[in-house]
Structures are given as structure tokens and as C-alpha cells.
Design a protein around this motif. Structure first.
Motif, short mmCIF file in Angstrom:
data_model
loop_
_atom_site.label_atom_id
_atom_site.label_comp_id
_atom_site.label_asym_id
_atom_site.label_seq_id
_atom_site.Cartn_x
_atom_site.Cartn_y
_atom_site.Cartn_z
N GLU A 50 28.38 -17.99 24.18
CA GLU A 50 28.33 -19.02 23.16
C GLU A 50 26.86 -19.43 23.25
N ASP A 51 26.73 -19.79 24.08
CA ASP A 51 25.44 -20.40 24.71
C ASP A 51 24.99 -20.04 26.27
N GLU A 52 23.56 -20.15 26.79
CA GLU A 52 23.37 -20.47 27.65
C GLU A 52 24.38 -21.38 28.91
N GLU A 53 24.93 -22.22 28.63
CA GLU A 53 25.83 -23.48 29.86
C GLU A 53 27.33 -23.21 29.58
N ASP A 54 27.40 -21.66 28.64
CA ASP A 54 28.43 -21.46 28.89
C ASP A 54 29.06 -21.13 29.92
N ASP A 55 30.29 -21.29 30.92
CA ASP A 55 30.83 -20.51 31.84
C ASP A 55 31.53 -20.01 32.32
N SER A 56 32.57 -19.91 30.75
CA SER A 56 33.85 -19.31 30.29
C SER A 56 33.41 -18.58 29.50
N PRO A 57 32.66 -17.10 29.30
CA PRO A 57 33.37 -16.72 27.94
C PRO A 57 34.28 -16.13 27.52
N PRO A 58 34.36 -15.73 26.51
CA PRO A 58 35.56 -14.83 25.87
C PRO A 58 35.85 -13.62 26.25
N ARG A 59 37.00 -13.43 26.82
CA ARG A 59 37.55 -12.17 27.25
C ARG A 59 38.89 -11.39 26.74
N MET A 60 39.03 -9.66 27.01
CA MET A 60 40.20 -9.36 25.89
C MET A 60 40.58 -8.76 27.54
N GLN A 61 41.95 -8.86 27.45
CA GLN A 61 42.99 -8.37 28.73
C GLN A 61 43.34 -7.31 28.44
N PHE A 62 43.92 -6.57 29.73
CA PHE A 62 44.24 -4.99 29.39
C PHE A 62 45.97 -5.04 28.24
N PHE A 63 46.66 -6.09 28.36
CA PHE A 63 47.63 -5.66 27.35
C PHE A 63 47.87 -6.45 26.50
N ASP A 64 45.73 -7.02 25.94
CA ASP A 64 45.69 -7.05 24.52
C ASP A 64 45.51 -6.06 23.46
N PHE A 119 44.59 -2.92 20.87
CA PHE A 119 43.87 -2.34 20.10
C PHE A 119 42.65 -3.38 19.12
N GLU A 120 43.81 -3.30 17.94
CA GLU A 120 43.40 -3.89 17.55
C GLU A 120 42.61 -5.17 17.41
N ILE A 121 42.97 -5.92 18.22
CA ILE A 121 42.35 -7.12 18.52
C ILE A 121 40.81 -6.58 19.51
N ILE A 122 41.20 -5.63 20.28
CA ILE A 122 40.48 -5.73 20.86
C ILE A 122 38.90 -5.25 20.26
N PRO A 177 33.13 -7.55 15.89
CA PRO A 177 33.50 -8.53 14.75
C PRO A 177 32.54 -8.43 13.53
N ASN A 178 31.94 -7.94 13.31
CA ASN A 178 30.71 -7.56 12.44
C ASN A 178 30.98 -6.14 11.65
N SER A 179 31.88 -5.49 11.97
CA SER A 179 32.50 -4.16 11.62
C SER A 179 33.31 -4.20 10.29
N ARG A 180 33.63 -3.34 9.05
CA ARG A 180 34.32 -4.12 7.95
C ARG A 180 35.24 -2.51 8.12
N HIS A 181 35.00 -1.59 8.92
CA HIS A 181 35.54 -0.41 9.23
C HIS A 181 36.44 -0.39 10.18
N ASP A 182 37.40 0.44 10.38
CA ASP A 182 38.50 1.01 11.32
C ASP A 182 36.76 1.58 12.59
N VAL A 183 37.18 1.45 13.80
CA VAL A 183 36.64 2.16 14.38
C VAL A 183 37.15 3.62 14.58
N PRO A 184 35.74 4.57 15.03
CA PRO A 184 36.28 6.01 14.34
C PRO A 184 37.06 6.26 15.99
N SER A 185 37.62 6.49 15.54
CA SER A 185 38.50 7.61 16.84
C SER A 185 38.65 9.12 17.46
N MET A 186 38.92 9.98 18.70
CA MET A 186 38.58 11.23 18.25
C MET A 186 40.65 11.11 19.76
#
Length: 397
Positions: free
Chosen positions: A305-319, A321-324, A330-339
Motif C-alpha cells: 500500500e505504501d513504501e513502509e508496508d512490510d506485509s503486502p497482501p498475498r493470495m495463497q495456493f488454496f484460494d 480462482f475467482e478471488i485470485i 482488481p479493476n477488471s469488470r470482465h471475466d478473465v479470458p481462459s484457454m
């Protein structure tokens, strides 16, 4: 026909060839190496959520091995049918025979070898439980049988668990605390999209190993991780057709360092011998790639969030797919294209339902090689996702 077994009991540590804290991948590999002694293994798990479900290996006729959900570490070993007349099983403790076809293990014998313990239907000691009930994995003791001298009651099951250093009783489904059997394996891998990964090993006091794309060399990997279990060369440029800028002729020189024991592949340039891509495997039960690799507990790190933030947000392997996906876009209004990726193309796979979808998260699309049978994406990370939304692999480049 089952082979005879001679097992040594190590309370809080293990039983026979099995060590508390060992990974699911390594134990299944061990069972494969001893397939004459253990000719059959049944794998049991709940399909939802498959990425965090505890896994039970039933090794008939005597053993049930329970693995924790997130880190897939051996948590509980249950030994049953101690004196089946058709089976030859010998149980030892410090070279003393506790149970065999000729020796019945009774309550009085347990007290003689292990000393006094708290009253109850089962005899519980640090790291081991002796049960008079034949069924269940770790619970469900029955009351004394009417008319039978309590001292002569026969032990039906032996349960080996981790010995909590604080002396507190823990849940059978808890994660395994750090043990020597875990030393040298990855406890977490922090993904920095488009840059590389930071790998943190057991013991927790170990220094992290950093791998950077375009900077870390094959020699660095050999020094930091040891030689790979396999070096794989494969020509596959099927994904080049999806690239915005064609790069034909660059894939044929690439090769993979396969670290199955860490759940990681590194793709290296055949000319510079620098890391080009990193593939992290989640080892999700029921997925096409299950048990090819040990689980790599990866985390995708976001922007601080800023230069002093030493614990940035993270997503883990068990989250999910929609959350990751929302985390990465974060700014996308559409589903991510997939193959669509059909793992049935891999002639080494025999599992049903080998279809996954691959999320695209790369700034510039580039061609890949055999490990993904052809994938592409945007924003420095590719995720391979099952139909249920479980992320089975993550690739960084």
C-alpha cells in the motif's frame, strides 16, 4: 496375499518406515518403492475443497495414514488388526516385542513398558495412544467389556501422533508442527509476478533462497537447491501462435530443471542458462497432475500500500480462482479470458477428467514448453485452474 511386517514404534516420531511430518508425495513415493510389502494403497479425500482437504492413505490391511490439509504432512499413523491370524505382524518398542502372532498386547503390558497414565478407556501417552476399539482412526474408545479383567483387555489399535511440546491435546486435523523430517523442504514460496520467487525452507531459521527470472543461473540453482531430480529437454512451440510477437526458434534450446521434491520446475535458456520461467505445483488431490510433484505452498504477493508496508497482501495456493483473479485484476469488470487445456494429451496420464482451464495473466504472450502442454497469459503469472476453481499450477515469468 500380504507380506509380513516388522514395525518399530517411535512415539511422537513414527512407525516402521513412516515418519510423522513426512510429505504426502514422499510417503506415496516410499510406498511405490516398497510395493511388494505394500501392494495396494487407497487414497481418500473430500473433493470440496480439494486443495485443503485432509488425505487418508489406507494401506491394507494394517495402516491408515492421515495427512494435514494445507501442507499435506503426515499427522497420524494408525495401526490396526494387530493379531489377525491370517496376517503376520510384529510390533516392537525399543527392541522389545509388544505384539506378534504369539504375543498378545494387553493393558497390563502397556503399563509395564510405558508406565502410568491418566485414567480412561484408552491409554494415552505423549505421541502414542493404545485403543481397545478396532474401528476409527484416532477416536472412539469403547467402555470396558463386561466380565473381562480390565488389566487383561487386548489392545486393538495403536495410534502414533505428534507430541505437542506444550503438552496440550491438539486436534487430529491440525497442521504438523515443525519436525526434523521436514527439514530441507519448502514451507512457503512467495511469488513476485514477473520477477521470480523467494523460497523459505524448514527449519524456519534457514535463510530464504531467491530466484530471479533472467538473473538466476543453472549453476545458482545447483548451489542453492542441489542437482535437480531430472533435466528435461523438450521442443514444443504450439503456443507461439498466440504470441503478439512471434519468437520462433527460441524454445528448442530451452530445458527444464525438475525439482519434484519441492514441487517446482525451472525453465532455463539453452544459451544463457538463466531462468526463464518458474512453475509451481499445488498437488491438488483428484487433479490430473496429482502426485507428480510435492505440494509447493506458494503465495502471490501484491503491491504494498505504501513504501513502509512490510506485509503486502498475498493470495495463497488454496484460494479460489475467482478471488485470485480479482486480486490480480482488481479493476477488471470482465471475466478473465481462459484457454481450454486437455491433460489427456499427455500420454503419461491415466486419470479421468483431465480437463482444466488456464487463466491468462501475462503482459506479453510468449510460447511455453512441455510442462504446460501449451499455455499463455498476462501480467507475469499463469494459473492453471480446475473446473471447480482450484488452482493446480502457477507459472511465473
Amino acid at each position: 496375499m500380504y507380506s509380513s511386517l516388522d514395525l518399530d514404534l517411535r512415539p511422537g516420531s513414527g512407525l516402521g518406515i513412516f515418519e510423522i511430518g513426512s510429505s504426502l508425495w514422499s510417503v506415496l513415493d516410499l510406498l511405490r518403492q516398497n510395493n511388494t510389502t505394500f501392494p495396494r494403497v487407497d487414497i481418500k479425500f473430500e473433493p470440496q475443497p480439494a486443495s485443503t482437504t485432509p488425505v487418508i492413505l489406507h494401506v491394507p490391511p494394517h495402516l491408515n495414514l492421515l495427512f494435514s490439509g494445507r501442507h499435506q504432512r503426515l499427522r497420524t499413523i494408525t495401526l490396526q488388526r494387530l493379531r489377525d491370524p491370517s496376517l503376520l505382524l510384529t510390533l516392537r518398542y525399543r527392541e522389545i516385542v509388544l505384539s506378534s502372532s504369539d504375543e498378545k498386547l494387553k493393558r497390563v503390558d502397556v503399563s509395564r513398558h510405558f508406565g502410568p497414565t491418566y485414567p480412561g478407556d484408552g491409554l494415552q501417552y505423549p505421541g502414542v495412544i493404545f485403543s481397545f476399539d478396532e474401528d476409527g482412526i484416532a477416536e472412539g474408545f469403547v467402555s470396558p467389556i463386561s466380565g473381562v479383567d480390565d488389566r487383561l483387555r487386548e489392545v486393538r489399535r495403536v495410534i502414533v501422533t505428534q507430541n505437542d511440546p506444550d503438552g496440550e491435546e491438539s486436534d487430529a486435523l491440525d497442521e504438523v508442527l515443525e519436525l526434523p523430517s521436514m527439514f530441507g523442504s519448502i514451507r512457503r514460496a512467495v511469488v513476485k509476478a514477473g520477477e521470480g520467487i523467494d523460497m523459505y525452507f524448514y527449519p524456519s531459521s534457514s535463510q530464504p533462497v531467491r530466484v530471479r527470472i533472467g538473473m538466476t543461473s543453472a549453476q545458482d540453482l545447483n548451489c542453492d537447491l542441489g542437482p535437480p531430480l531430472r533435466v528435461y529437454h523438450k521442443e514444443d512451440d504450439r503456443m507461439a501462435i498466440h504470441a503478439t510477437k512471434q519468437s520462433h526458434g527460441t524454445i528448442g534450446d530451452a530445458y527444464f530443471y525438475n525439482y519434484f521434491q519441492h514441487g517446482i520446475d525451472f525453465m532455463l535458456s539453452g544459451t544463457s542458462h538463466l531462468v526463464q520461467k518458474i512453475i509451481l505445483h499445488s498437488n491438488v488431490p483428484g487433479s490430473p497432475m496429482f502426485q507428480r510433484y510435492q505440494r509447493c505452498p506458494w503465495e502471490i504477493e501484491g503491491e504494498p500500500e505504501d513504501e513502509e508496508d512490510d506485509s503486502p497482501p498475498r493470495m495463497q495456493f488454496f484460494d479460489k480462482f475467482e478471488i485470485i483473479s480479482h486480486f490480480l485484476n482488481p479493476n477488471s469488470r470482465h471475466d478473465v479470458p481462459s484457454m481450454l487445456l486437455d491433460r489427456a494429451d499427455d500420454d503419461m496420464l491415466t486419470l479421468p477428467g483431465a480437463t482444466t482451464r488456464t487463466a491468462l495473466f501475462l503482459r506479453s504472450v510468449t510460447s511455453l514448453t512441455f510442462a504446460f502442454a501449451g499455455l499463455a497469459g498476462f501480467e507475469g503469472v499463469i494459473l492453471e485452474v480446475t473446473e471447480s476453481g482450484q488452482v493446480t499450477t502457477a507459472m511465473v515469468f
